[in-house]
Design a protein around this motif. Sequence first.
Motif, PDB file in Angstrom:
ATOM      1  N   ARG A  64       0.828  -1.207   0.000  1.00 39.31           N
ATOM      2  CA  ARG A  64       0.000   0.000   0.000  1.00 39.31           C
ATOM      3  C   ARG A  64       0.860   1.252   0.000  1.00 39.31           C
ATOM      4  NH1 ARG A  64      -4.912  -1.221   4.330  1.00 39.31           N
ATOM      5  NH2 ARG A  64      -5.852  -2.999   3.200  1.00 39.31           N
ATOM      6  N   GLU A  65       1.922   1.215   0.763  1.00 40.26           N
ATOM      7  CA  GLU A  65       2.819   2.363   0.814  1.00 40.26           C
ATOM      8  C   GLU A  65       3.518   2.569  -0.518  1.00 40.26           C
ATOM      9  OE1 GLU A  65       6.355   4.123   3.724  1.00 40.26           O
ATOM     10  OE2 GLU A  65       5.684   2.052   3.934  1.00 40.26           O
ATOM     11  N   LEU A  66       3.914   1.466  -1.144  1.00 39.83           N
ATOM     12  CA  LEU A  66       4.558   1.569  -2.453  1.00 39.83           C
ATOM     13  C   LEU A  66       3.616   2.189  -3.478  1.00 39.83           C
ATOM     14  CD1 LEU A  66       6.558  -1.748  -2.977  1.00 39.83           C
ATOM     15  CD2 LEU A  66       7.478   0.549  -2.733  1.00 39.83           C
ATOM     16  N   ALA A  67       2.349   1.775  -3.412  1.00 39.17           N
ATOM     17  CA  ALA A  67       1.380   2.251  -4.404  1.00 39.17           C
ATOM     18  C   ALA A  67       1.051   3.729  -4.235  1.00 39.17           C
ATOM     19  CB  ALA A  67       0.099   1.421  -4.308  1.00 39.17           C
ATOM     20  N   SER A  68       1.111   4.231  -2.994  1.00 43.43           N
ATOM     21  CA  SER A  68       0.720   5.616  -2.749  1.00 43.43           C
ATOM     22  C   SER A  68       1.899   6.572  -2.616  1.00 43.43           C
ATOM     23  CB  SER A  68      -0.120   5.695  -1.461  1.00 43.43           C
ATOM     24  OG  SER A  68       0.626   5.223  -0.342  1.00 43.43           O
ATOM     25  N   GLY A  69       3.108   6.043  -2.553  1.00 49.57           N
ATOM     26  CA  GLY A  69       4.275   6.885  -2.329  1.00 49.57           C
ATOM     27  C   GLY A  69       4.816   7.530  -3.583  1.00 49.57           C
ATOM     28  N   PRO A  70       5.761   8.459  -3.426  1.00 49.18           N
ATOM     29  CA  PRO A  70       6.313   9.214  -4.563  1.00 49.18           C
ATOM     30  C   PRO A  70       7.466   8.488  -5.245  1.00 49.18           C
ATOM     31  CG  PRO A  70       7.263  10.051  -2.541  1.00 49.18           C
ATOM     32  CD  PRO A  70       6.309   8.948  -2.132  1.00 49.18           C
ATOM     33  N   TRP A  71       7.296   7.168  -5.486  1.00 50.99           N
ATOM     34  CA  TRP A  71       8.389   6.399  -6.061  1.00 50.99           C
ATOM     35  C   TRP A  71       8.010   5.847  -7.427  1.00 50.99           C
ATOM     36  CZ3 TRP A  71       6.411   4.843  -1.131  1.00 50.99           C
ATOM     37  CH2 TRP A  71       7.117   5.385  -0.046  1.00 50.99           C
ATOM     38  N   THR A  72       9.001   5.752  -8.266  1.00 48.79           N
ATOM     39  CA  THR A  72       8.834   5.071  -9.553  1.00 48.79           C
ATOM     40  C   THR A  72      10.041   4.163  -9.766  1.00 48.79           C
ATOM     41  OG1 THR A  72       9.927   6.879 -10.759  1.00 48.79           O
ATOM     42  CG2 THR A  72       7.518   6.977 -10.567  1.00 48.79           C
ATOM     43  N   ASP A  73       9.877   3.212 -10.655  1.00 46.97           N
ATOM     44  CA  ASP A  73      10.955   2.285 -10.987  1.00 46.97           C
ATOM     45  C   ASP A  73      11.530   1.617  -9.730  1.00 46.97           C
ATOM     46  OD1 ASP A  73      12.678   0.859 -12.632  1.00 46.97           O
ATOM     47  OD2 ASP A  73      14.232   2.409 -12.579  1.00 46.97           O
ATOM     48  N   VAL A  74      10.633   1.051  -8.912  1.00 47.43           N
ATOM     49  CA  VAL A  74      11.057   0.388  -7.677  1.00 47.43           C
ATOM     50  C   VAL A  74      11.755  -0.931  -8.018  1.00 47.43           C
ATOM     51  CG1 VAL A  74      10.279  -0.638  -5.507  1.00 47.43           C
ATOM     52  CG2 VAL A  74       9.178   1.436  -6.380  1.00 47.43           C
ATOM     53  N   VAL A 122      17.807  -4.875  -0.190  1.00 55.22           N
ATOM     54  CA  VAL A 122      17.855  -3.429  -0.402  1.00 55.22           C
ATOM     55  C   VAL A 122      16.808  -3.070  -1.456  1.00 55.22           C
ATOM     56  CG1 VAL A 122      19.233  -1.478  -1.189  1.00 55.22           C
ATOM     57  CG2 VAL A 122      20.288  -3.259   0.208  1.00 55.22           C
ATOM     58  N   VAL A 123      16.043  -2.032  -1.197  1.00 53.98           N
ATOM     59  CA  VAL A 123      15.015  -1.564  -2.120  1.00 53.98           C
ATOM     60  C   VAL A 123      15.414  -0.178  -2.632  1.00 53.98           C
ATOM     61  CG1 VAL A 123      12.564  -1.097  -2.451  1.00 53.98           C
ATOM     62  CG2 VAL A 123      13.294  -2.812  -0.767  1.00 53.98           C
ATOM     63  N   SER A 124      15.423  -0.011  -3.948  1.00 54.60           N
ATOM     64  CA  SER A 124      15.767   1.286  -4.536  1.00 54.60           C
ATOM     65  C   SER A 124      14.635   1.760  -5.440  1.00 54.60           C
ATOM     66  CB  SER A 124      17.070   1.192  -5.333  1.00 54.60           C
ATOM     67  OG  SER A 124      16.873   0.458  -6.531  1.00 54.60           O
ATOM     68  N   ALA A 125      14.671   3.042  -5.771  1.00 52.27           N
ATOM     69  CA  ALA A 125      13.637   3.602  -6.640  1.00 52.27           C
ATOM     70  C   ALA A 125      14.103   4.950  -7.165  1.00 52.27           C
ATOM     71  CB  ALA A 125      12.322   3.768  -5.878  1.00 52.27           C
ATOM     72  N   THR A 126      13.353   5.468  -8.101  1.00 52.61           N
ATOM     73  CA  THR A 126      13.566   6.833  -8.572  1.00 52.61           C
ATOM     74  C   THR A 126      12.708   7.762  -7.715  1.00 52.61           C
ATOM     75  OG1 THR A 126      14.044   6.152 -10.841  1.00 52.61           O
ATOM     76  CG2 THR A 126      13.309   8.417 -10.506  1.00 52.61           C
ATOM     77  N   VAL A 127      13.358   8.730  -7.073  1.00 55.50           N
ATOM     78  CA  VAL A 127      12.660   9.673  -6.199  1.00 55.50           C
ATOM     79  C   VAL A 127      13.081  11.087  -6.583  1.00 55.50           C
ATOM     80  CG1 VAL A 127      12.107  10.302  -3.825  1.00 55.50           C
ATOM     81  CG2 VAL A 127      12.815   7.961  -4.356  1.00 55.50           C
ATOM     82  N   ASP A 128      12.106  11.944  -6.783  1.00 52.81           N
ATOM     83  CA  ASP A 128      12.386  13.339  -7.169  1.00 52.81           C
ATOM     84  C   ASP A 128      13.266  13.411  -8.414  1.00 52.81           C
ATOM     85  OD1 ASP A 128      10.950  14.138  -4.941  1.00 52.81           O
ATOM     86  OD2 ASP A 128      12.735  14.243  -3.667  1.00 52.81           O
ATOM     87  N   GLY A 129      13.042  12.468  -9.323  1.00 50.72           N
ATOM     88  CA  GLY A 129      13.776  12.477 -10.579  1.00 50.72           C
ATOM     89  C   GLY A 129      15.155  11.871 -10.523  1.00 50.72           C
ATOM     90  N   VAL A 130      15.573  11.380  -9.357  1.00 49.88           N
ATOM     91  CA  VAL A 130      16.892  10.785  -9.210  1.00 49.88           C
ATOM     92  C   VAL A 130      16.746   9.268  -9.065  1.00 49.88           C
ATOM     93  CG1 VAL A 130      19.008  10.713  -7.834  1.00 49.88           C
ATOM     94  CG2 VAL A 130      17.752  12.872  -8.099  1.00 49.88           C
ATOM     95  N   GLY A 131      17.374   8.525  -9.951  1.00 51.61           N
ATOM     96  CA  GLY A 131      17.254   7.073  -9.931  1.00 51.61           C
ATOM     97  C   GLY A 131      18.222   6.411  -8.971  1.00 51.61           C
TER      98      GLY A 131
END
Length: 325
Positions: A64-74, A122-131
């Motif tokens: 749920r947090e992943l779906a609503s958070g400001p992340w892409t390319d998790v 470890v979980v990574s993602a693109t946040v605020d345009g930074v991958g």
Amino acid sequence: MRTVFPYATLAGEVQIEVTGASLDGRSQPLHMISRQEHAVALHENERPDWREARLELRATLPERELASGPWTDVRCFAVVTEGATNTRTVGRLFRDTPGEDWRGSVNLARELHRRRADLQLVVSATVDGVGGRVIGSGERSWIVDLTTRTPVRPRDLNISEVDFRDPEHAWLNPFKDAPWLVETTGGDLPTVYLNLAFEGLKELLDTGGTPVERALRGTVAAQIAAEAWTAMFHSAIGELEVDDDGTPQWPGGWRDSVLRVMLPDVYPDLLPADALFEVHSSRADGSGWHELQSRIQYAASRRARVAKTLGTAIRTLDRPEGARA
């Protein structure tokens, strides 16, 4: 209160599980894996010359947090490290549709490992345009042991009884008057050296004795444990690595375990990642370093149960002489 990352990170629980193992393509029995211990035993007498181990993995994230958070390319990664050989291996986990568990594998080359490796998620993602930004990591790592057939986690400490005056242990000679010494260098487990030259110490720690002697033994053992926890904590924060933006990374191995266990007592009002950043910042710039020592001492005392054992000793001494017999 400081924030570890200058961007949003996962607050929910992140977990990884080893679901299967194989050696050189041959599946191994499931009793090699313990979910309770978070451990994998890869030593098989019937096949000691294996070259590559493959661990099958499953990870769960706060969906749920992943779906609503400001992340892409998790993305999810399994990271295997061993300090003794300075080895780091990464395997990626995938999922077909949102909501499913993440699955994948990681390979361990036998020639790159010596004894015991640490497996972390470890979980990574693109946040605020930074991958590639780290947004989460597993709360508890797994131990991958190459030398045992039973999947159990090792002790927190090795105990070694040594005469500090012995020429064969020259590095201990300058400490010949000390009853014990804690050594935390290297990638293996920390070691508490008990000085056999310190009169009465071995007998006190090894024998039952009277209630007073038992109370004294408990107090001494708690003091040793508290000093060991303090030394391990300082070793752990002294060897933290940071990423490009100065964010401290969890170290893996026993140092990782020590930090995760003690930080909730060092900074009870902070999340573990925030507490790690606070400790690293205090050490790096000196601000609050003296105050931090009191917090570390308190946390180490709690882990060693100093207050409980001291209270028991005091109550024992307060009893009438006949009641102690």
